[in-house]
Design an enzyme around this catalytic site. Structure first.
Site, mmCIF file in Angstrom:
data_model
loop_
_atom_site.group_PDB
_atom_site.id
_atom_site.type_symbol
_atom_site.label_atom_id
_atom_site.label_comp_id
_atom_site.label_asym_id
_atom_site.label_seq_id
_atom_site.Cartn_x
_atom_site.Cartn_y
_atom_site.Cartn_z
ATOM 1 N N GLY A 260 39.587 24.029 100.334
ATOM 2 C CA GLY A 260 38.157 24.045 100.669
ATOM 3 C C GLY A 260 37.847 23.005 101.719
ATOM 4 N N MET A 262 39.745 18.895 103.196
ATOM 5 C CA MET A 262 40.872 17.968 103.015
ATOM 6 C C MET A 262 40.506 16.615 103.597
ATOM 7 S SD MET A 262 43.966 17.535 101.849
ATOM 8 C CE MET A 262 44.848 15.971 102.010
ATOM 9 N N HIS A 294 32.488 14.511 98.069
ATOM 10 C CA HIS A 294 33.831 14.501 97.472
ATOM 11 C C HIS A 294 34.856 13.949 98.472
ATOM 12 C CE1 HIS A 294 37.128 16.892 95.189
ATOM 13 N NE2 HIS A 294 37.735 16.422 96.269
ATOM 14 N N GLU A 295 34.860 14.516 99.680
ATOM 15 C CA GLU A 295 35.876 14.102 100.660
ATOM 16 C C GLU A 295 35.669 12.648 101.075
ATOM 17 O OE1 GLU A 295 38.316 16.077 100.860
ATOM 18 O OE2 GLU A 295 37.257 17.736 99.914
HETATM 19 ZN ZN LIG Z 1 39.749 16.288 96.782
#
Ligand SMILES: [Zn+2]
Length: 805
Positions: A260, A262, A294-295
């Protein structure tokens, strides 16, 4: 040759202080050139080791032919300090594992992205390819002059050549090989200087980048993307004690990515589909915000402090997943992110935890023998369940102690590696509570608990089936599901009597704080199903909708009951995340659990609920509902009418084209393809052709699917279209061929294809005897030699199939 754990351990002890200087030449479209100068210390002079380089040709070492086989360059008779120079030609790829080339169908422009992660960096550059050997990287890239090139380090200079330029990037801090990347192409960009006091000059260069043909979409969304990015960054740099470790922060909508997104240090990539062509649905908007958060969390969790070996990938992913939902809410304004987690993310965790392949969140080191095994554990145990467990940990410890432990961990291991034991040491120093006991119960075990309500003389009694302790909110409602009271409950071995809640409807875990399914008593469940849409909290509604879906997946109630519940209580639902999440769940259980005879009736109800939301005029609901309606409506005239209008979203148009094709009218595919020449249009057309219900169309789609020529995203598209809703008879000859042809293709492909072949598992309403035949065929294949990634996927599909039998 895959790297085995004992080799990795030995090499980690041997090597120190690694620096990598790279020059990449991307000017040829045939292959690309790499020159690497790698210096490193060796703790045992005289010893030997190796560099990984996967797929290289013309490989030289220090100017002469290298001793190169099985993807390894032998380095012998090492001194205390060493410098080696490697040159090679390397192949481009289209499966997203390595230096991925994409030609944009919209304008013919070429993009090159080093999609690495796991053990893929060795398909791009020579490296010591394991997480606990970190290197600094100094990179120069020669590429076509009209490109922009981005990498992990900050851009320091660009020199013009005749038809190509050379980009020079500053040396990075040390990070693991799996985090190395660069992306090149005629990107369109939105850049700004983000305030950051510790940086020289008080700001850092930030940017968003997309393919040139997505320029309109990038401009459309730029303000929101910048706003989310800045809000998350300012939040993280406030709560985390170590400074942001890198010199800039670029985010790229990169084509061909299998994940999804990186977390490459300083240069995060997202699937380019995440920049949607039409109006994103509310779940998609929320997903992107959580994923940005999140990233970015990974810059600290994963990139600055990295696991030693892959058994601790949860230390990356569970944390980033938890932070992603939390920070999207507290910093970026997506305050209902946990509602979306309750109805989309956590259910995936429960499903994964029910399969035979379940594993402790923190797995035994020795079970992760190599990277292929590790790949299979990047699953919903590691993401969704790990996220939920950490969320429960934070709730149990309290935010302050939790964050203090986290900061201790990040500070103590900055630019290094750490494992579960190190993490527990850090937490332990921040709290009096028994974190090791907690970890044993939550991180080192499998399965989940069931929280049950029974009645003793009308007094609700809460018991736990399982082994963990839970800190949760328990709510009481009147018979019309109006909230009467809530309380904080610690539930462990001993039942908890709720005297004050006598006679009331009781919902445990109403704040969805823990990872456990609930089984309310009969009285409560009757009131819940009678008044679900009247419950004020959308988070509680989401958790209860999942409970209803879970009862279906546990074969306690038939699909029809959940569809009937939706008929009554989803129509009045006003929260877009709950509405869209339940719509997805309804389609999923209909595909898996309904018989062909029942399916059409269920779809008609779901389509009618969607139509109600589209006509209701709330744009937040309509974006998701119109796609569902277009994808499952049986009303051809309505679909054709939609395609005749100018104001219909491109995603919805494609859904309608695909549905018309499924209903036997493929005449809309060609014109729509002419109208939309984007990458997403290309994929949508592939899916639409695969769903055409004729033997010839199926034969053509199958030849394409198994021909070995498709990129992984194209394979996904054809695979997603192939198993039409009501095509059980038509596709029956392909069920067994999926197993035999799929296995043959997986054997001649890599991890990424193994993964998408597994994802293309037949999912459609099938008669029970046909499901049994499919089961037998897959089980027989699994008796033989199946590549690791596909074997894991098929075993999971078998478990899921067994639940429907
Ligand atoms: Zn992750």
């Amino acid at each position: 040759m895959p790297l085995m754990l004992p080799e990795a351990r030995e090499r980690a002890v041997l090597l120190t202080d690694v620096h990598t200087q790279l020059h990449l030449d991307l000017t040829s479209t045939e292959d690309f050139g790499v020159e690497a100068t790698i210096s490193f210390g060796c703790t045992q002079p005289g010893a030997s080791t190796f560099l990984e380089l996967n797929g290289g040709t013309d490989v030289t070492l220090d100017g002469g032919p290298a001793s190169y086989s099985d993807g390894r360059i032998a380095l012998t008779d090492l001194a205390a300090s060493n410098t080696v120079r490697v040159t090679a030609r390397m192949p481009y790829v289209t499966d997203g594992d390595g230096m991925t080339v994409t030609i944009d169908p919209a304008d013919g422009e070429r993009y090159v992205c080093a999609h690495t992660s796991m053990d893929i960096a060795q398909k791009v550059v020579p490296c010591f390819d394991q997480p606990d050997i970190k290197s600094t990287f100094t990179l120069t890239v020669t590429a076509p002059s009209h490109w922009t090139v981005l990498g992990n380090g900050p851009l320091e200079g660009r020199t013009a050549g005749e038809s190509s330029d050379t980009w020079t990037f500053g040396t990075t801090p040390p990070f693991s090989s799996y985090l190395f990347t660069l992306v090149g192409g005629p990107w369109v960009s939105v850049t700004w200087d983000e305030p950051y006091a510790p940086a020289p000059g008080g700001t850092l260069p930030f940017g968003w980048h997309a393919r040139a043909s997505q320029g309109r979409e990038l401009q459309r969304d730029a303000d929101e993307l910048k706003r989310i990015t800045s809000a998350c960054f300012q939040h993280y740099t406030t709560i985390f004690e170590p400074e942001y470790p890198y010199a800039d922060y670029q985010q790229v909508f990169a084509p061909g990515l299998n994940w999804g997104a990186m977390e490459f240090p300083g240069c995060v990539v997202f699937r380019d589909q995440a920049l949607t062509q039409g109006t994103p649905t509310e779940l998609e908007r929320e997903w992107l915000a959580s994923t940005i958060a999140h990233e970015m969390a990974h810059m600290w969790f994963g990139d600055l402090v990295t696991m030693k070996w892959w058994e601790d990938s949860w230390l990356n992913e569970s944390f980033a997943d938890f932070m992603g939902y939390d920070v999207a809410g507290v910093a970026a304004g997506y305050t209902d992110a946990w509602t979306s987690a309750a109805i989309t993310r956590k259910p995936a965790g429960y499903r994964a935890d029910r399969r035979r392949s379940t594993h402790p969140i923190a797995e035994d080191t020795d079970k992760i023998v190599d990277v292929d095994t590790a790949f299979a554990n990047f699953d919903m145990i590691t993401y969704a369940k790990g996220n939920a467990a950490l969320s429960q940990l934070g709730h149990w410890l309290g935010d302050e102690d939790f964050l203090a432990g986290v900061n201790k961990h990040l500070t103590a291991h900055a630019f290094g590696n750490a494992d579960l034991a190190a993490f527990l040491d850090s937490l332990d120093s921040a709290t009096d509570k028994d974190v090791r006991g907690w970890a044993e119960a939550w991180l080192r075990s499998t399965g989940f608990d069931t929280l049950q309500v029974t009645r003793d003389d009308g007094v609700p009694v809460l018991t736990r089936e399982g082994s963990r302790s839970h800190r949760i909110t328990v709510s009481a409602y009147d018979d019309a599901m109006r909230l009467v009271d809530s309380r904080d409950v610690h539930l462990g071995d001993e039942p908890v009597r709720l005297e004050d809640f006598a006679g009331r409807v009781v919902v445990p875990n109403s704040g969805d704080e823990t990872f456990a399914v609930i089984r309310p008593d009969e009285q409560s469940w009757a009131a819940i199903t009678g008044g679900l849409s009247s419950i004020e909290s959308q988070l509680t509604r989401a958790m209860l909708w999942w409970t209803a879906v879970d009862l279906c997946e546990s074969q306690v109630v038939p699909v029809g009951d959940v569809v009937a519940l939706a008929d009554t209580h989803l129509r009045p639902e006003t929260h877009p995340l709950v509405f869209e999440g339940v719509m997805r769940a309804l389609q999923s259980i209909t595909r898996r659990y309904a018989s062909p005879e029942e399916a059409a009736g269920h779809l008609a109800v779901i389509a009618d609920i969607a139509r109600g939301a589209v006509e209701g005029g709330d744009p937040a609901l309509a974006a998701g509902a119109s796609r569902v309606l277009a994808r499952i409506s049986a009303d051809r005239d309505f679909l054709v009418d939609w395609l005749g209008r100018d104001d219909v979203d491109q995603n919805v148009r494609w859904a309608a084209v695909q549905r018309l094709a499924e209903l036997g009218d493929d005449s809309w595919i060609g014109p729509e393809e002419q109208r939309d020449k984007s990458v997403s249009g290309h994929h949508a057309a592939l899916a639409a052709r695969a769903v055409v219900p004729t033997p010839d169309a199926k034969a053509a789609a199958w030849a394409q699917l198994m021909g070995g020529e498709l990129g992984s995203h194209e394979f996904d598209a054809v695979g997603s279209g192939f198993w039409g809703w009501d095509q059980a008879d038509l596709v029956r000859p392909y069920l067994e061929r999926y197993v035999t042809d799929g296995l043959a293709l997986a054997r001649r492909s890599g991890q990424a294809m193994g993964d998408v072949i597994g994802d293309a598992f037949p999912l459609l309403p099938l008669p029970v005897d046909v499901r049994r035949e499919l089961r037998t065929a897959v089980a027989a294949a699994l008796e033989g030699d199946v590549p690791t990634v596909l074997a894991r996927s098929w075993n999971d599909s078998l478990d899921d199939l067994d639940r429907t039998l």
